[in-house]
Design a protein around this motif. Structure first.
Motif, PDB file in Angstrom:
ATOM      1  N   TYR A  73      -3.978  -2.889   2.049  1.00 15.59           N
ATOM      2  CA  TYR A  73      -2.822  -3.721   2.409  1.00 15.59           C
ATOM      3  C   TYR A  73      -3.270  -5.135   2.759  1.00 15.59           C
ATOM      4  O   TYR A  73      -2.659  -6.110   2.360  1.00 15.59           O
ATOM      5  N   ARG A  76      -4.425  -7.066  -0.283  1.00 16.18           N
ATOM      6  CA  ARG A  76      -3.342  -7.535  -1.156  1.00 16.18           C
ATOM      7  C   ARG A  76      -2.717  -8.844  -0.673  1.00 16.18           C
ATOM      8  O   ARG A  76      -2.057  -9.522  -1.446  1.00 16.18           O
ATOM      9  N   ARG A  77      -2.921  -9.179   0.600  1.00 11.18           N
ATOM     10  CA  ARG A  77      -2.411 -10.471   1.071  1.00 11.18           C
ATOM     11  C   ARG A  77      -3.047 -11.608   0.294  1.00 11.18           C
ATOM     12  O   ARG A  77      -2.463 -12.677   0.148  1.00 11.18           O
ATOM     13  N   PHE A  83       5.835 -10.057 -11.543  1.00  8.65           N
ATOM     14  CA  PHE A  83       6.151  -8.958 -12.459  1.00  8.65           C
ATOM     15  C   PHE A  83       6.985  -9.425 -13.652  1.00  8.65           C
ATOM     16  O   PHE A  83       7.680 -10.437 -13.588  1.00  8.65           O
ATOM     17  N   TYR A  89      13.952  -8.520  -4.377  1.00 13.10           N
ATOM     18  CA  TYR A  89      14.753  -7.608  -3.564  1.00 13.10           C
ATOM     19  C   TYR A  89      16.215  -8.022  -3.749  1.00 13.10           C
ATOM     20  O   TYR A  89      16.614  -9.085  -3.266  1.00 13.10           O
ATOM     21  N   VAL A 105       4.295  -9.871   7.640  1.00 17.48           N
ATOM     22  CA  VAL A 105       2.883  -9.531   7.441  1.00 17.48           C
ATOM     23  C   VAL A 105       1.970 -10.510   8.184  1.00 17.48           C
ATOM     24  O   VAL A 105       0.999 -10.108   8.808  1.00 17.48           O
TER      25      VAL A 105
ATOM     26  N   ALA B 136       6.495  -4.403  -5.570  1.00 18.69           N
ATOM     27  CA  ALA B 136       6.546  -5.822  -5.225  1.00 18.69           C
ATOM     28  C   ALA B 136       6.289  -6.009  -3.738  1.00 18.69           C
ATOM     29  O   ALA B 136       5.538  -6.901  -3.332  1.00 18.69           O
ATOM     30  N   ALA B 137       6.898  -5.157  -2.923  1.00 22.62           N
ATOM     31  CA  ALA B 137       6.707  -5.269  -1.476  1.00 22.62           C
ATOM     32  C   ALA B 137       5.243  -5.030  -1.114  1.00 22.62           C
ATOM     33  O   ALA B 137       4.654  -5.774  -0.329  1.00 22.62           O
ATOM     34  N   LEU B 138       4.635  -4.002  -1.727  1.00 18.71           N
ATOM     35  CA  LEU B 138       3.224  -3.730  -1.451  1.00 18.71           C
ATOM     36  C   LEU B 138       2.343  -4.893  -1.900  1.00 18.71           C
ATOM     37  O   LEU B 138       1.379  -5.249  -1.233  1.00 18.71           O
ATOM     38  N   SER B 139       2.714  -5.502  -3.027  1.00 12.99           N
ATOM     39  CA  SER B 139       1.876  -6.567  -3.569  1.00 12.99           C
ATOM     40  C   SER B 139       1.855  -7.798  -2.663  1.00 12.99           C
ATOM     41  O   SER B 139       0.962  -8.630  -2.770  1.00 12.99           O
ATOM     42  N   THR B 140       2.846  -7.916  -1.762  1.00 10.75           N
ATOM     43  CA  THR B 140       2.816  -9.049  -0.843  1.00 10.75           C
ATOM     44  C   THR B 140       2.003  -8.734   0.411  1.00 10.75           C
ATOM     45  O   THR B 140       1.987  -9.529   1.348  1.00 10.75           O
ATOM     46  N   GLY B 141       1.373  -7.564   0.427  1.00  8.30           N
ATOM     47  CA  GLY B 141       0.516  -7.231   1.561  1.00  8.30           C
ATOM     48  C   GLY B 141       1.186  -6.391   2.629  1.00  8.30           C
ATOM     49  O   GLY B 141       0.603  -6.122   3.667  1.00  8.30           O
ATOM     50  N   MET B 142       2.431  -5.993   2.386  1.00  9.18           N
ATOM     51  CA  MET B 142       3.099  -5.140   3.373  1.00  9.18           C
ATOM     52  C   MET B 142       2.456  -3.758   3.396  1.00  9.18           C
ATOM     53  O   MET B 142       2.018  -3.250   2.368  1.00  9.18           O
ATOM     54  N   ARG B 144       2.934   0.359   4.028  1.00  9.40           N
ATOM     55  CA  ARG B 144       4.050   1.224   3.596  1.00  9.40           C
ATOM     56  C   ARG B 144       5.160   1.239   4.643  1.00  9.40           C
ATOM     57  O   ARG B 144       6.349   1.238   4.310  1.00  9.40           O
ATOM     58  N   GLN B 146       5.942  -1.227   6.727  1.00  9.24           N
ATOM     59  CA  GLN B 146       6.665  -2.501   6.630  1.00  9.24           C
ATOM     60  C   GLN B 146       7.577  -2.525   5.404  1.00  9.24           C
ATOM     61  O   GLN B 146       8.699  -3.022   5.452  1.00  9.24           O
ATOM     62  N   HIS B 150      11.411  -3.026   6.249  1.00  6.43           N
ATOM     63  CA  HIS B 150      11.998  -4.353   6.044  1.00  6.43           C
ATOM     64  C   HIS B 150      12.643  -4.544   4.671  1.00  6.43           C
ATOM     65  O   HIS B 150      13.447  -5.446   4.484  1.00  6.43           O
TER      66      HIS B 150
END
Lengths: 240, 237
Positions: A73, A76-77, A83, A89, A105, B136-142, B144, B146, B150
């Protein structure tokens, strides 16, 4: 920056990735191309650990994805991702789409996140669309938001998974322009695309994949003009 | 000699019946509201079932399948008659002396039952969200957590608002089953008035009208909520 060593992946019998070896240096732009189903998106998705592989090793920024102690995690930051179908969202506004990750984050204040997001949106000509929801935006506009969502985290690497394949010709140019200026600003980019104009302009290395194998790789001249393999020649004939 | 039925609608508003009705309506509302608060835990239960493996998947799955597959009436009897029996005598006597025990049991039983149904709605809502939104959410560093907290859960809740409305309506209607353990809610009241005055038609019509008005009010309110959270640009919602 990214070292991929002997990576293999299989779902069942047929291998999706076969002994992939790639090295990507800092500030480089690398283009991955190949026919559909060749495994190019899969390879890209392995780099940020969204896709798992069975064999081999991927090291990003000196951190091995194989190491069970690696905090994926956190890693990935530093790796943004864009995509093909935007993956915004849908229940959030453009601004919220961009701001949610830094707020949650990185613990940024809402004010700071929104200020940065607005700077980006203004840059890409979308200042007036900040409060729009994805379904109210065109494909090109949505992809701009998606790029903003990736960039606001200030990543060191951005992965693009066919970012223009779902867009109309006019929108494609707008997105490519953003990507080109990003590449020229020194961002490390790995991009799956068939946009050879983009490859020609900024790619330091072009990787051609077919049936899960790297058939050929090289800089623009090497790949386009002195193409070695027949398979790559055939492919280039089709798309150029 | 004729046996004509003489209507007497005053059983709806004259004393002492109006007091009974008011008490009944109050209990119906209370049971429904408090049970709903318990039932909302279904959001968490359904999410856990969808997102985990091992014990964290098995437990919410078992919960859901048990509670939604046993008739609510049986569950109510379970909690009211059978549940106190598992305790030793001293505690059981204490339980039997709790004032309004049947009222609390009605709330808990109805809440737990509805939670299992909401859990399933939640699971359906989560399943309808595209994989790429999770990625997409995971790819921003969140993490699981988060990602669910969110991005995914708020989206799923918007999707399932219409079915949650149905559950909210159903919880008030199901609260009528509480009359079987002696809770003097609306249905109980109509039954009581019918047996005291022999004006069952009027009393039942009264209960029907109360439930109908209550439900229509909820439908109206949830329509307002739905339009407030509607995702702009999405068709047909």
């Amino acid at each position: 920056m990214i070292t991929i060593t002997d990576v293999c992946k299989w779902y069942g019998k047929p291998e999706v990735l076969k002994n992939i070896n790639v090295t990507i240096e800092r500030n480089q732009t690398v283009v991955i191309c190949g026919p559909s189903g060749s495994g190019k998106s899969t390879l890209l998705r392995c780099i940020n650990g969204i896709e798992k592989y069975q064999k081999g090793e991927i090291i990003v920024n000196g951190i091995s994805l194989n190491d069970p102690k690696t905090d994926l995690y956190k890693l990935r930051r530093n790796i943004g991702m864009v995509f093909q179908h935007f993956a915004l969202y849908p229940h959030m506004t453009a601004l919220q789409n961009i701001c949610i990750a830094p707020i949650k984050v990185l613990n940024w204040s809402k004010h700071k996140a929104e200020k940065e997001a607005m700077v980006f949106l203004e840059q890409v000509g979308m200042g007036s669309n900040a409060q729009a929801h994805p379904a109210e935006l065109s494909g090109g506009q949505q992809q701009r938001v998606a790029i903003g969502r990736a960039l606001i985290m200030k990543p060191q690497i951005v992965l693009f998974d066919e970012p223009t394949s779902a867009l109309d010709p006019e929108a494609i140019k707008g997105i490519l322009d953003i990507m080109i200026s990003l590449a020229k600003s020194g961002m490390t980019i790995v991009c799956v695309t068939h946009e050879m104009g983009f490859a020609k302009e900024v790619a330091d290395n072009i990787i051609f994949i077919d049936k899960g194998e790297i058939i050929e790789q090289g800089a623009y001249e090497e790949f386009f003009i002195n193409t070695k393999t027949d398979r790559a020649k055939d492919f280039l004939k089709q798309i150029l | 000699m004729t046996f004509a039925y003489h209507y007497n609608w005053s059983v709806l508003w004259s004393q002492p019946y109006i007091t009974w009705w008011m008490h009944g309506i109050r209990l119906t509302l209370e049971i429904g509201f408090f049970a709903w608060i318990i039932a909302l835990s279904g959001i968490f239960i359904g999410t856990l079932r969808s997102s985990s493996s091992g014990w964290l998947h098995f437990l919410p799955t078992a919960y859901t399948e048990i509670f939604r597959n046993v008739p609510f009436l049986v569950q109510l009897f379970m909690w009211y008659f059978a549940f106190p029996m598992i305790f030793p005598d001293t505690i059981r006597i204490y339980i039997n002396h709790i004032i309004g025990f049947n009222y609390y049991i009605a709330i808990i039983a109805l809440g737990l039952y509805t939670a299992s149904r909401i859990a399933e709605h939640m699971r359906a809502g989560l399943a309808s969200i595209e994989t790429m939104e999770y990625e997409a959410a995971l790819s921003t560093g969140m993490t699981r957590y988060q990602m669910y907290r969110h991005v995914i859960i708020p989206h799923a809740l918007i999707i399932i608002i219409p079915t949650l409305t149905t559950e909210f309506l159903t919880i008030f209607k199901n609260s009528s089953v509480a009359m079987t353990i002696g809770v003097a809610e609306t249905t109980f009241t109509s039954y009581r008035i019918a047996s005291t005055t022999f004006h069952g038609l009027e009393a039942t019509t009264g209960a029907m009208t109360i439930y109908l008005l209550l439900s229509l009010t909820i439908v109206k309110i949830s329509g307002i909520i739905e339009s407030k959270v509607r995702i702009p640009g999405m068709a047909g919602r």
